[in-house]
Motif scaffolding. Structure first.
Motif, PDB file in Angstrom:
ATOM      1  N   ILE A   4       0.766   5.189   7.401  1.00 22.82           N
ATOM      2  CA  ILE A   4      -0.779   4.647   8.709  1.00 22.82           C
ATOM      3  C   ILE A   4      -1.230   5.420   9.320  1.00 22.82           C
ATOM      4  CG2 ILE A   4      -0.753   2.918  10.154  1.00 22.82           C
ATOM      5  CD1 ILE A   4       0.874   1.071   9.141  1.00 22.82           C
ATOM      6  N   VAL A  35     -14.329  -4.362  16.048  1.00 21.22           N
ATOM      7  CA  VAL A  35     -12.876  -3.681  14.974  1.00 21.22           C
ATOM      8  C   VAL A  35     -12.982  -2.047  15.801  1.00 21.22           C
ATOM      9  CG1 VAL A  35     -12.821  -2.971  12.339  1.00 21.22           C
ATOM     10  CG2 VAL A  35     -13.507  -5.277  13.122  1.00 21.22           C
ATOM     11  N   TRP A  44      -4.848   2.051  19.535  1.00 20.60           N
ATOM     12  CA  TRP A  44      -5.187   1.242  18.031  1.00 20.60           C
ATOM     13  C   TRP A  44      -4.634   0.994  17.187  1.00 20.60           C
ATOM     14  CZ3 TRP A  44      -8.765   3.247  13.653  1.00 20.60           C
ATOM     15  CH2 TRP A  44      -9.310   2.560  13.081  1.00 20.60           C
ATOM     16  N   ASN A  45      -5.025  -0.088  17.256  1.00 17.82           N
ATOM     17  CA  ASN A  45      -3.943  -0.953  15.790  1.00 17.82           C
ATOM     18  C   ASN A  45      -4.921  -1.673  15.108  1.00 17.82           C
ATOM     19  OD1 ASN A  45      -1.199  -1.326  14.799  1.00 17.82           O
ATOM     20  ND2 ASN A  45      -0.896  -2.820  15.874  1.00 17.82           N
ATOM     21  N   PRO A  46      -5.126  -0.707  14.033  1.00 14.03           N
ATOM     22  CA  PRO A  46      -5.998  -2.723  13.184  1.00 14.03           C
ATOM     23  C   PRO A  46      -5.585  -3.157  12.179  1.00 14.03           C
ATOM     24  CG  PRO A  46      -6.648   0.177  12.757  1.00 14.03           C
ATOM     25  CD  PRO A  46      -5.404   0.252  14.552  1.00 14.03           C
ATOM     26  N   THR A  47      -5.314  -3.883  11.242  1.00 14.85           N
ATOM     27  CA  THR A  47      -4.725  -4.397  10.652  1.00 14.85           C
ATOM     28  C   THR A  47      -4.659  -4.260   9.304  1.00 14.85           C
ATOM     29  OG1 THR A  47      -6.411  -6.212   9.636  1.00 14.85           O
ATOM     30  CG2 THR A  47      -4.891  -6.760  11.464  1.00 14.85           C
ATOM     31  N   ALA A  48      -3.744  -3.881   8.393  1.00 19.94           N
ATOM     32  CA  ALA A  48      -4.056  -3.689   7.063  1.00 19.94           C
ATOM     33  C   ALA A  48      -5.281  -3.407   5.924  1.00 19.94           C
ATOM     34  CB  ALA A  48      -2.802  -3.232   6.280  1.00 19.94           C
ATOM     35  N   ALA A  49      -6.067  -4.777   6.753  1.00 18.74           N
ATOM     36  CA  ALA A  49      -6.730  -5.550   5.403  1.00 18.74           C
ATOM     37  C   ALA A  49      -7.972  -4.678   6.135  1.00 18.74           C
ATOM     38  CB  ALA A  49      -6.766  -6.663   5.728  1.00 18.74           C
ATOM     39  N   THR A  50      -8.043  -4.629   8.119  1.00 19.35           N
ATOM     40  CA  THR A  50      -9.042  -3.083   7.788  1.00 19.35           C
ATOM     41  C   THR A  50      -8.657  -1.825   8.101  1.00 19.35           C
ATOM     42  OG1 THR A  50      -8.736  -5.084   9.726  1.00 19.35           O
ATOM     43  CG2 THR A  50      -9.739  -2.647  10.678  1.00 19.35           C
ATOM     44  N   ARG A  52      -7.970  -0.924   4.998  1.00 20.29           N
ATOM     45  CA  ARG A  52      -8.890  -0.892   3.502  1.00 20.29           C
ATOM     46  C   ARG A  52      -9.738  -0.907   3.902  1.00 20.29           C
ATOM     47  NH1 ARG A  52      -3.708  -3.914   2.558  1.00 20.29           N
ATOM     48  NH2 ARG A  52      -5.290  -5.709   2.964  1.00 20.29           N
ATOM     49  N   GLN A  53     -10.612  -1.577   4.636  1.00 22.15           N
ATOM     50  CA  GLN A  53     -12.038  -2.218   4.386  1.00 22.15           C
ATOM     51  C   GLN A  53     -12.709  -0.360   4.818  1.00 22.15           C
ATOM     52  OE1 GLN A  53     -13.424  -4.456   3.306  1.00 22.15           O
ATOM     53  NE2 GLN A  53     -15.477  -3.946   3.575  1.00 22.15           N
TER      54      GLN A  53
END
Length: 77
Positions: A4, A35, A44-50, A52-53
């Protein structure tokens, strides 16, 4: 560095190397500008989906170099 952290570093380096604004990058990725608002913050802690995008819009052959700059405002150790 875990996967990550490596992905976040790759995203940051891509944005810096291409002299993009955070907002422009988010829009290019099809996401809301909020985002990437805190992408230079250590927390900064974006989701896994974010992640990936965001990573989808980075060319597969893009490589992070040891000479790439750090996060803007980051102080050298």
């Amino acid at each position: 560095m875990n996967t990550i952290d490596a992905v976040i570093q790759r995203i940051r380096c891509y944005v810096l190397r291409n002299k993009m604004t955070k907002s422009r990058f988010a829009i290019q990725c099809g996401l809301q500008v909020d985002v990437t608002r805190k992408m230079w913050d250590a927390e900064w802690n974006p989701t896994a989906a974010t992640l990936r995008q965001l990573e989808k819009s980075i060319p597969v052959d893009f490589q992070v170099s040891a000479n790439d700059p750090g996060v803007p405002g980051e102080r050298a150790a």
